[in-house]
Design a protein around this motif. Structure first.
Motif, PDB file in Angstrom:
ATOM      1  N   ASP A  62     -14.879  -1.515  -0.440  1.00  0.00           N
ATOM      2  CA  ASP A  62     -15.011  -2.217   1.698  1.00  0.00           C
ATOM      3  C   ASP A  62     -13.820  -0.833   1.977  1.00  0.00           C
ATOM      4  O   ASP A  62     -12.793  -0.203   1.364  1.00  0.00           O
ATOM      5  N   LYS A  63     -14.029  -0.590   2.747  1.00  0.00           N
ATOM      6  CA  LYS A  63     -13.397   0.895   3.962  1.00  0.00           C
ATOM      7  C   LYS A  63     -12.439  -1.044   5.113  1.00  0.00           C
ATOM      8  O   LYS A  63     -12.891  -0.699   5.418  1.00  0.00           O
ATOM      9  N   VAL A  64     -11.116  -0.546   4.820  1.00  0.00           N
ATOM     10  CA  VAL A  64     -10.516  -0.995   5.763  1.00  0.00           C
ATOM     11  C   VAL A  64      -9.030  -0.614   6.252  1.00  0.00           C
ATOM     12  O   VAL A  64      -9.038   1.102   6.433  1.00  0.00           O
ATOM     13  N   ILE A  65      -8.580  -1.240   7.383  1.00  0.00           N
ATOM     14  CA  ILE A  65      -7.649  -0.489   8.301  1.00  0.00           C
ATOM     15  C   ILE A  65      -6.125  -0.892   7.294  1.00  0.00           C
ATOM     16  O   ILE A  65      -6.599  -2.347   7.712  1.00  0.00           O
ATOM     17  N   TYR A  66      -5.185  -0.656   7.543  1.00  0.00           N
ATOM     18  CA  TYR A  66      -4.142  -0.876   6.904  1.00  0.00           C
ATOM     19  C   TYR A  66      -2.772  -0.949   8.008  1.00  0.00           C
ATOM     20  O   TYR A  66      -2.930   0.162   8.586  1.00  0.00           O
ATOM     21  N   SER A  67      -1.998  -1.326   8.199  1.00  0.00           N
ATOM     22  CA  SER A  67      -0.480  -0.992   8.573  1.00  0.00           C
ATOM     23  C   SER A  67      -0.257   0.191   8.435  1.00  0.00           C
ATOM     24  O   SER A  67       0.658  -0.156   7.085  1.00  0.00           O
ATOM     25  N   LYS A  68       0.532   0.458   9.225  1.00  0.00           N
ATOM     26  CA  LYS A  68       0.746   2.364   8.910  1.00  0.00           C
ATOM     27  C   LYS A  68       2.566   1.599   8.041  1.00  0.00           C
ATOM     28  O   LYS A  68       2.289   3.064   7.061  1.00  0.00           O
ATOM     29  N   TYR A  69       2.852   1.001   7.689  1.00  0.00           N
ATOM     30  CA  TYR A  69       3.902   1.232   6.749  1.00  0.00           C
ATOM     31  C   TYR A  69       3.768   0.034   5.687  1.00  0.00           C
ATOM     32  O   TYR A  69       4.798  -0.243   4.732  1.00  0.00           O
ATOM     33  N   ALA A  70       2.656  -0.137   5.639  1.00  0.00           N
ATOM     34  CA  ALA A  70       2.709  -1.217   4.572  1.00  0.00           C
ATOM     35  C   ALA A  70       2.336  -0.736   3.454  1.00  0.00           C
ATOM     36  O   ALA A  70       2.083   0.653   3.196  1.00  0.00           O
ATOM     37  N   GLY A  71       3.060  -1.149   2.167  1.00  0.00           N
ATOM     38  CA  GLY A  71       2.131  -0.826   0.870  1.00  0.00           C
ATOM     39  C   GLY A  71       3.168  -0.217  -0.376  1.00  0.00           C
ATOM     40  O   GLY A  71       4.589   0.098  -0.042  1.00  0.00           O
ATOM     41  N   THR A  72       3.205   0.036  -0.847  1.00  0.00           N
ATOM     42  CA  THR A  72       3.981   1.273  -2.658  1.00  0.00           C
ATOM     43  C   THR A  72       2.756   1.375  -2.688  1.00  0.00           C
ATOM     44  O   THR A  72       2.401   1.772  -2.950  1.00  0.00           O
ATOM     45  N   GLU A  73       3.743   3.112  -2.080  1.00  0.00           N
ATOM     46  CA  GLU A  73       2.486   4.223  -3.019  1.00  0.00           C
ATOM     47  C   GLU A  73       2.845   4.344  -4.468  1.00  0.00           C
ATOM     48  O   GLU A  73       4.104   4.074  -4.732  1.00  0.00           O
ATOM     49  N   VAL A  74       1.440   4.636  -5.277  1.00  0.00           N
ATOM     50  CA  VAL A  74       1.636   5.145  -6.643  1.00  0.00           C
ATOM     51  C   VAL A  74       0.809   5.969  -7.012  1.00  0.00           C
ATOM     52  O   VAL A  74      -0.328   6.436  -6.589  1.00  0.00           O
ATOM     53  N   LYS A  75       1.379   6.915  -8.369  1.00  0.00           N
ATOM     54  CA  LYS A  75       0.738   8.542  -8.504  1.00  0.00           C
ATOM     55  C   LYS A  75       0.790   7.912 -10.077  1.00  0.00           C
ATOM     56  O   LYS A  75       0.590   7.421 -10.478  1.00  0.00           O
ATOM     57  N   LEU A  76      -0.853   8.131  -9.982  1.00  0.00           N
ATOM     58  CA  LEU A  76      -0.952   7.484 -11.558  1.00  0.00           C
ATOM     59  C   LEU A  76      -2.443   9.175 -12.228  1.00  0.00           C
ATOM     60  O   LEU A  76      -3.766   9.282 -11.040  1.00  0.00           O
ATOM     61  N   GLY A  77      -1.511   9.458 -12.682  1.00  0.00           N
ATOM     62  CA  GLY A  77      -2.751  10.879 -12.668  1.00  0.00           C
ATOM     63  C   GLY A  77      -2.622  12.207 -11.739  1.00  0.00           C
ATOM     64  O   GLY A  77      -0.617  12.043 -11.295  1.00  0.00           O
ATOM     65  N   ASP A  78      -3.456  12.646 -10.951  1.00  0.00           N
ATOM     66  CA  ASP A  78      -3.709  13.548 -10.158  1.00  0.00           C
ATOM     67  C   ASP A  78      -4.398  12.440  -9.098  1.00  0.00           C
ATOM     68  O   ASP A  78      -4.323  12.804  -8.153  1.00  0.00           O
ATOM     69  N   GLU A  79      -4.075  11.211  -9.177  1.00  0.00           N
ATOM     70  CA  GLU A  79      -5.088  10.211  -8.052  1.00  0.00           C
ATOM     71  C   GLU A  79      -3.617   9.193  -7.771  1.00  0.00           C
ATOM     72  O   GLU A  79      -2.064   9.049  -8.235  1.00  0.00           O
ATOM     73  N   GLU A  80      -3.435   9.153  -6.154  1.00  0.00           N
ATOM     74  CA  GLU A  80      -2.265   8.491  -5.239  1.00  0.00           C
ATOM     75  C   GLU A  80      -2.797   7.256  -4.935  1.00  0.00           C
ATOM     76  O   GLU A  80      -3.673   7.629  -4.286  1.00  0.00           O
ATOM     77  N   PHE A  81      -2.360   6.240  -4.971  1.00  0.00           N
ATOM     78  CA  PHE A  81      -2.965   5.100  -4.502  1.00  0.00           C
ATOM     79  C   PHE A  81      -1.441   4.195  -3.524  1.00  0.00           C
ATOM     80  O   PHE A  81      -1.139   5.119  -3.774  1.00  0.00           O
ATOM     81  N   ILE A  82      -2.241   3.188  -2.842  1.00  0.00           N
ATOM     82  CA  ILE A  82      -1.056   2.719  -2.214  1.00  0.00           C
ATOM     83  C   ILE A  82      -1.408   0.750  -2.057  1.00  0.00           C
ATOM     84  O   ILE A  82      -2.891   0.386  -2.524  1.00  0.00           O
ATOM     85  N   VAL A  83      -0.512   0.014  -3.135  1.00  0.00           N
ATOM     86  CA  VAL A  83      -0.383  -1.631  -3.509  1.00  0.00           C
ATOM     87  C   VAL A  83       0.019  -2.252  -1.653  1.00  0.00           C
ATOM     88  O   VAL A  83       1.644  -1.702  -2.038  1.00  0.00           O
ATOM     89  N   VAL A  84      -1.565  -3.142  -1.687  1.00  0.00           N
ATOM     90  CA  VAL A  84      -0.529  -3.305  -0.053  1.00  0.00           C
ATOM     91  C   VAL A  84      -0.704  -5.586  -0.623  1.00  0.00           C
ATOM     92  O   VAL A  84      -2.303  -5.349  -1.440  1.00  0.00           O
ATOM     93  N   LYS A  85      -0.003  -5.732   0.275  1.00  0.00           N
ATOM     94  CA  LYS A  85      -0.873  -7.409   0.299  1.00  0.00           C
ATOM     95  C   LYS A  85      -2.295  -7.254   1.172  1.00  0.00           C
ATOM     96  O   LYS A  85      -2.190  -6.453   1.501  1.00  0.00           O
ATOM     97  N   GLN A  86      -2.704  -8.527   0.491  1.00  0.00           N
ATOM     98  CA  GLN A  86      -3.937  -8.595   1.758  1.00  0.00           C
ATOM     99  C   GLN A  86      -3.486  -8.611   3.196  1.00  0.00           C
ATOM    100  O   GLN A  86      -4.740  -8.396   4.014  1.00  0.00           O
ATOM    101  N   ASN A  87      -2.649  -9.608   3.135  1.00  0.00           N
ATOM    102  CA  ASN A  87      -1.752  -9.674   4.597  1.00  0.00           C
ATOM    103  C   ASN A  87      -2.295  -8.838   5.983  1.00  0.00           C
ATOM    104  O   ASN A  87      -1.161  -8.907   6.816  1.00  0.00           O
ATOM    105  N   ASP A  88      -1.080  -7.008   5.006  1.00  0.00           N
ATOM    106  CA  ASP A  88      -1.182  -5.871   5.652  1.00  0.00           C
ATOM    107  C   ASP A  88      -2.182  -5.392   5.199  1.00  0.00           C
ATOM    108  O   ASP A  88      -2.134  -4.232   6.478  1.00  0.00           O
TER     109      ASP A  88
END
Length: 95
Positions: A62-88
């Motif tokens: 799914d492509k989604v829009i999330y809250s501007k300051y939500a989540g935790t940024e995580v770097k795994l190898g060369d890729e960056e991810f953001i972990v958010v709660k579903q309600n964000d």
């Protein structure tokens, strides 16, 4: 390695920012704002979170829009991810 979210968490991969405006103006790197649009990479199982039943409404891909300051940024190898709660997540983008 693979990120497996717990509870009502969702792992997002941020989509690439536009480099030009609709009118054709090219933006330098520092002028680009981080997009708030991302693709869902993994979804937690939901279940009971903080005493409330949570049903997951998004799925991988799914492509989604999330809250501007939500989540935790995580770097795994060369890729960056953001972990958010579903309600964000504020919306699912449909084509």
């Amino acid at each position: 390695m693979k990120l497996v979210p717990l509870g009502d968490k969702v792992v997002l991969k941020q989509l690439v920012a536009e480099e030009t405006t609709k009118s054709g103006i090219v933006l330098p790197g520092q002028a680009k704002e981080k997009p708030q649009q991302a693709e869902v990479v993994a979804v937690g199982p939901g279940g009971v979170v903080d005493g409330k039943e949570v049903t997951m409404q998004v799925k991988s891909g799914d492509k989604v829009i999330y809250s501007k300051y939500a989540g935790t940024e995580v770097k795994l190898g060369d890729e960056e991810f953001i972990v958010v709660k579903q309600n964000d997540i504020v919306a699912i983008v449909e084509d």
